[in-house]
Design an enzyme around this catalytic site. Structure first.
Site, PDB file in Angstrom:
ATOM      1  N   CYS A  67      -4.130  -1.549  -1.866  1.00 58.37           N
ATOM      2  CA  CYS A  67      -4.092  -0.104  -2.403  1.00 58.37           C
ATOM      3  C   CYS A  67      -5.199  -0.260  -3.138  1.00 58.37           C
ATOM      4  O   CYS A  67      -4.938  -0.457  -4.019  1.00 58.37           O
ATOM      5  CB  CYS A  67      -3.543   0.509  -2.400  1.00 58.37           C
ATOM      6  SG  CYS A  67      -2.900   2.381  -3.182  1.00 58.37           S
ATOM      7  N   ASN A  68      -6.476   0.352  -3.032  1.00 59.15           N
ATOM      8  CA  ASN A  68      -7.122   0.124  -4.701  1.00 59.15           C
ATOM      9  C   ASN A  68      -6.621   1.883  -5.069  1.00 59.15           C
ATOM     10  O   ASN A  68      -7.384   1.398  -6.816  1.00 59.15           O
ATOM     11  CB  ASN A  68      -8.663   1.042  -4.271  1.00 59.15           C
ATOM     12  CG  ASN A  68      -9.617   0.197  -3.074  1.00 59.15           C
ATOM     13  OD1 ASN A  68     -11.009  -0.471  -3.626  1.00 59.15           O
ATOM     14  ND2 ASN A  68      -9.704   0.100  -1.577  1.00 59.15           N
ATOM     15  N   THR A  69      -6.408   2.609  -5.015  1.00 62.00           N
ATOM     16  CA  THR A  69      -5.693   3.425  -6.079  1.00 62.00           C
ATOM     17  C   THR A  69      -4.408   2.549  -6.468  1.00 62.00           C
ATOM     18  O   THR A  69      -4.465   2.536  -8.127  1.00 62.00           O
ATOM     19  CB  THR A  69      -5.316   4.655  -4.884  1.00 62.00           C
ATOM     20  OG1 THR A  69      -5.877   5.630  -3.996  1.00 62.00           O
ATOM     21  CG2 THR A  69      -4.716   6.230  -6.063  1.00 62.00           C
ATOM     22  N   ASP A  75       0.572  -0.867  -0.219  1.00 62.27           N
ATOM     23  CA  ASP A  75      -0.035  -0.068   0.364  1.00 62.27           C
ATOM     24  C   ASP A  75       0.921   0.996  -0.111  1.00 62.27           C
ATOM     25  O   ASP A  75       2.101   1.047   0.242  1.00 62.27           O
ATOM     26  CB  ASP A  75      -1.151  -0.469   0.831  1.00 62.27           C
ATOM     27  CG  ASP A  75      -2.046   1.301   1.169  1.00 62.27           C
ATOM     28  OD1 ASP A  75      -2.279   1.487   0.216  1.00 62.27           O
ATOM     29  OD2 ASP A  75      -2.598   1.550   2.201  1.00 62.27           O
ATOM     30  N   CYS A  81     -10.868   2.388  -0.302  1.00 58.87           N
ATOM     31  CA  CYS A  81      -9.881   3.210   0.112  1.00 58.87           C
ATOM     32  C   CYS A  81      -9.593   2.480   1.759  1.00 58.87           C
ATOM     33  O   CYS A  81     -10.156   2.403   2.409  1.00 58.87           O
ATOM     34  CB  CYS A  81      -9.438   4.690   0.757  1.00 58.87           C
ATOM     35  SG  CYS A  81      -7.947   5.350   0.711  1.00 58.87           S
ATOM     36  N   THR A  82      -8.175   1.334   1.645  1.00 59.04           N
ATOM     37  CA  THR A  82      -8.424   1.134   2.245  1.00 59.04           C
ATOM     38  C   THR A  82      -7.772   1.637   4.015  1.00 59.04           C
ATOM     39  O   THR A  82      -7.642   1.270   5.017  1.00 59.04           O
ATOM     40  CB  THR A  82      -7.055  -0.148   2.574  1.00 59.04           C
ATOM     41  OG1 THR A  82      -5.579   0.709   1.519  1.00 59.04           O
ATOM     42  CG2 THR A  82      -6.969  -1.256   0.985  1.00 59.04           C
ATOM     43  N   HIS A  83      -6.820   2.558   3.597  1.00 60.77           N
ATOM     44  CA  HIS A  83      -6.856   3.693   5.088  1.00 60.77           C
ATOM     45  C   HIS A  83      -8.291   4.006   5.534  1.00 60.77           C
ATOM     46  O   HIS A  83      -8.191   4.669   6.698  1.00 60.77           O
ATOM     47  CB  HIS A  83      -6.202   5.619   4.147  1.00 60.77           C
ATOM     48  CG  HIS A  83      -4.769   5.602   3.863  1.00 60.77           C
ATOM     49  ND1 HIS A  83      -4.617   4.660   3.360  1.00 60.77           N
ATOM     50  CD2 HIS A  83      -4.096   5.418   4.741  1.00 60.77           C
ATOM     51  CE1 HIS A  83      -3.189   4.932   3.382  1.00 60.77           C
ATOM     52  NE2 HIS A  83      -2.933   5.266   4.332  1.00 60.77           N
TER      53      HIS A  83
HETATM   54  N1  DGL Z   1      -5.136   3.168   0.829  1.00 59.53           N
HETATM   55  C1  DGL Z   1      -5.374   3.403  -0.481  1.00 59.53           C
HETATM   56  C2  DGL Z   1      -5.798   3.183  -1.410  1.00 59.53           C
HETATM   57  O1  DGL Z   1      -6.519   1.885  -0.940  1.00 59.53           O
HETATM   58  C3  DGL Z   1      -4.537   5.396  -1.008  1.00 59.53           C
HETATM   59  C4  DGL Z   1      -4.560   6.143  -0.247  1.00 59.53           C
HETATM   60  C5  DGL Z   1      -3.854   7.259  -0.615  1.00 59.53           C
HETATM   61  O2  DGL Z   1      -2.152   7.028  -0.409  1.00 59.53           O
HETATM   62  O3  DGL Z   1      -4.006   8.110  -1.018  1.00 59.53           O
HETATM   63  O4  DGL Z   1      -7.190   3.974  -2.310  1.00 59.53           O
END
Ligand code: DGL
Length: 258
Positions: A72-74, A9, A184-186
């Site tokens: 990480c979705n992004t 991630d 988003c995993t965050h």
């Molecule tokens: N954790 C990430 C996600 O799932 C991205 C967070 C980031 O770096 O902006 O999209």
């Protein structure tokens, strides 16, 4: 070389997926890599993020991984196809859980609000997903880039955060919504904080459990053992800052309680 499952991630978000994997696959060993030097991804260009992801995954492969979860979705929306072209190991990506959310809401006619990073929400992969599953036009999107920064500062609760959520949700008539998708995993760390500002009738869904189910299925398909380790977790970050590694430990402990 002892092979581990790699989790990747931009920062601390993917630790929530790792925590789920430690529950589901406790007898594997893990390598978690955070791209600390470049977090956040969600407000950067797709060209930059592509480069960062490819570099970081190359480092992970050099450490010995037999499967990769892009937690990480992004990063998934930018680089998953290219990663699959480069590497022959099983690779699991993540995308906002729009499909299950739309299906769950079909009967009620309520709307779905997808929260993710600005970059995820602006990518063709996301448009394609929504146009495929949202035949009744019930999906709305809300970028929450600041939440990534709160998470990276280990701010998981408090009045400032509650005020932030209220401000972001203010434009939406929440009575019309049945589900919020954490894309988003965050954002997974904020289920409780969100719960406190949302009407009780709104469900919060994410893709973590589904991702780990896909990982387990792929391990089986590739003939990779589920039981060749002991739940050992090795934490790495780009730049190797020991203070950030400590932060990762704190976030992982928290993720394991979610
Ligand atoms: N954790 C990430 C996600 O799932 C991205 C967070 C980031 O770096 O902006 O999209």
């Amino acid at each position: 070389m002892q092979m581990r499952i790699g989790f990747f991630d931009s920062g601390l978000g993917g630790l929530t997926v790792l925590a789920e994997s430690l529950r589901r696959l406790p007898a594997k060993d893990y390598l978690y890599m955070a791209d600390t030097l470049h977090v956040p991804y969600g407000t950067k260009t797709k060209e930059d993020v592509r480069r960062y992801v490819l570099e970081a995954v190359e480092t992970m492969v050099g450490q010995g991984i037999d499967a990769l979860v892009v937690a990480c979705n992004t990063a998934t929306s930018i680089a998953i196809n290219e990663l699959r072209e480069i590497y022959s190991m099983p690779i699991v990506g993540m995308e906002p859980a729009v499909k299950p959310a739309v299906e769950m809401n079909r009967a009620t006619g309520k709307r779905v609000l997808v929260c993710a990073t600005p970059l995820t929400l602006s990518m063709p992969k996301y448009y394609a997903l929504v146009s495929r599953v949202d035949e009744n036009g019930i999906v709305d999107s809300l970028p929450l880039p600041e939440l990534v920064d709160y998470c990276e500062r280990l701010v998981f609760d408090g009045e400032e955060l509650a005020a932030y959520f209220r401000r972001k949700l203010e434009p939406f008539d929440l009575d019309r919504y049945g589900i919020i998708v954490l894309g988003c995993t965050h954002f997974i760390y904020y289920r409780d904080a969100l719960r406190r500002v949302l009407p009780e009738s709104i469900e919060i869904v994410d893709g973590n459990a589904g991702t780990v189910r896909r990982l387990a299925a792929l391990l089986t398909r590739y003939g990779i053992s589920e039981n060749d380790g002991s739940g050992d977790v090795r934490l790495m970050c780009t730049g190797g800052d020991p203070a950030y590694i400590r932060k990762m430990g704190i976030a992982l402990d928290r993720a394991r309680t979610l």
